[in-house]
Enzyme design. Structure first.
Site, short mmCIF file in Angstrom:
data_model
loop_
_atom_site.label_atom_id
_atom_site.label_comp_id
_atom_site.label_asym_id
_atom_site.label_seq_id
_atom_site.Cartn_x
_atom_site.Cartn_y
_atom_site.Cartn_z
N ASP A 13 0.82 -1.20 0.00
CA ASP A 13 0.00 0.00 0.00
C ASP A 13 0.87 1.26 0.00
OD1 ASP A 13 -2.82 1.06 0.53
OD2 ASP A 13 -1.74 1.99 2.20
N GLU A 37 1.45 -0.49 -4.99
CA GLU A 37 0.53 0.57 -5.39
C GLU A 37 1.33 1.83 -5.71
OE1 GLU A 37 -3.41 2.95 -3.77
OE2 GLU A 37 -1.68 2.71 -2.46
#
Ligand code: NOJ
Ligand code: MG
Length: 469
Positions: free
Chosen positions: A182, A241
């Site tokens: 993330d 990401e």
């Protein structure tokens, strides 16, 4: 070829996939029960967004214990059972790794304040979900790139690095096949805390975009952290990401492949739905890939409006054919294989993302829970049990793409609403991005039409075809 080059990744938002205990919230046992569906669909791996203990201020991206499963989702035993069942069905399991921040309820925030960023004066940085990125406590401020309930960890502190790398080891030891990382770009911040400059191209909509994040994201040094995380993940899969322009994005593959194997390529989400624009994107991306790097493509996720809502239901089939026939690993968002569209914003998510997180549509009655679903269902006229054409198309595409998964990409035509490309010497794809018939710019034996029939001489409205050439 390793599994993740040939394979398809399927993103599961656990809260909304399958509830097993009637509390209206999806859970791990629910996912385990649905693995045969995923196996039949033909995907190779599931990526679960965060399942860890969390106050759920950002629905799991605010973690209060990295090595515990949130009781809403089950237990560690349920997790082990899920991994065992997945592996028995030749499905890989990827977890979400959230290194940039924790919950403010994590014991680290109380016991190790120096693991976070504190300053006497805030700078001008803004938080992704609104307001200043600095929260005052007494006469000091801590940094939160997201909600104030999500303080940013200080990765310049060696204790933080050691503790967070141990989190990876904990799950690797439990048999996971990799991670989606993330907010990878955000991991380090300017040591001098300089103000971010004003964004001259700001459209006035989202204040977070009013500044250029030159000092708060994508610092060159982030690449060292990427390599460090990868060194722990080793030969298992690291997806990252990275919302960045192509030139910056491809840096996340690392030097000599020591970075992420798959830094998410989100550009299809924002590129205009136009043949020339998409061809240009594919070519720029292919050309920018470093030696040995493998491409990947994404059409949607739990943060963006669904593809069928963006391009329309008719074009969603064409979009599926694009995603599943480009060169590179596709990531498919749960429900997109049905053509699910966005539900209303019901005010649960602070980022306004309820619409793309509605429950999976298993039957005409829903089938997600025996209780009250935590978010309302979307339009149940599309559901798995009724085997809509969109679902059959996905199964066929996932099976067919294996014939040319490794073949190179070459644009054949990108004009007048039609995009056509070859995959190797034996396959071609032609996509009509318009709602009117168009001439077919390439000829061969039709292997598959988005209309699931033999087809016509021309491309019909909203039709895509895969041909043997
Ligand atoms: C990206 C995740 O996909 C999103 O859902 C989350 O809110 C932020 N990172 C913060 O973790
Ligand atoms: Mg439940």
């Amino acid at each position: 070829m390793t599994w993740w080059r040939r394979g398809v990744i399927y993103e599961i938002y656990p809260r909304s996939f399958q509830d097993s205990d009637g509390d209206g919230v999806g859970d791990l046992r629910g996912i385990t029960a649905r693995l045969p569906y995923l196996r039949a669909l033909g995907v190779d791996a599931i990526w679960l967004t965060p399942i860890y203990q969390s106050p759920q201020a950002d629905f799991g991206y605010d973690i209060s214990d990295h090595t515990a499963v949130d009781p809403q989702y089950g237990s560690l035993d349920d997790f082990d059972a899920l991994v065992a069942a997945a592996h028995a069905q030749e499905l890989r399991v990827l977890l979400d790794y959230v290194p940039n921040h924790t919950s403010d309820q994590h014991r680290w925030f109380r016991e190790h304040p120096d693991w976070y960023y504190w300053r006497d004066e805030p700078n001008n940085w803004r938080a992704a979900f609104g307001g200043s990125a600095w929260e005052r406590v007494g006469d000091r401020y801590y940094l939160h790139t997201y909600l104030r309930e999500q303080p940013d960890l200080n990765w310049r502190n060696p204790e933080v690095r050691a503790a967070m790398l141990d989190v990876l080891r904990f799950w690797l030891d439990r048999g996971v096949d990799g991670f989606r990382v993330d907010a990878m770009r955000q991991l380090l911040k300017d040591p001098d805390w300089r103000d971010n400059p004003v964004n001259p191209d700001w459209d006035g909509v989202d204040p977070f975009e009013s500044l250029l994040k030159v000092h708060s994201a994508d610092l060159d040094e982030v690449q060292d952290v990427v390599a460090e995380i990868r060194s722990v993940i080793g030969d298992r899969l690291m997806v990252a990401e990275v919302y960045s322009p192509i030139e910056r994005l491809v840096r996340y593959y690392g030097k000599n492949g020591n970075g992420a194997q798959l830094p998410f390529n989100f550009h299809l989400i924002t590129t205009p739905w136009d043949a020339a624009a998409i061809a240009d994107l594919v070519e720029r991306y292919e050309a920018a890939l470093p030696e040995g790097a493998w491409p990947n493509w994404v059409l949607g996720n739990h943060d963006r409006p669904r593809v069928a809502s963006r391009v329309g239901t008719a074009q969603a089939r064409v979009a599926a054919m694009l995603l599943l026939t480009l060169r590179g690993t596709p990531t498919l968002y749960y429900g997109d294989e049905l053509g699910m569209i966005d539900g209303p914003d019901t005010g649960h998510d602070p980022g306004g993302r309820d619409g793309e997180r509605t429950p999976m549509q298993w039957t005409a009655g829903g089938g997600f829970t025996t209780g009250e679903p935590w978010l309302p269902y979307g339009d149940l006229s599309v559901n798995v049990q009724d085997e809509p054409a969109m679902l059959r198309l996905h199964r066929d595409l996932i099976a067919l793409r294996r014939e040319f998964a490794e073949a190179d990409y070459r644009t054949l035509h990108a004009d007048d609403g039609v995009l056509a490309y070859a995959r190797g010497d034996h396959h071609a794809v032609a996509l009509n991005l318009t709602g009117e018939p168009r001439p077919l710019p390439v000829h061969g034996e039709r292997l598959l039409s988005t209309h699931l029939d033999g087809g016509a001489e021309r491309l019909r409205a909203d039709e895509g075809v895969v041909l043997r050439i």
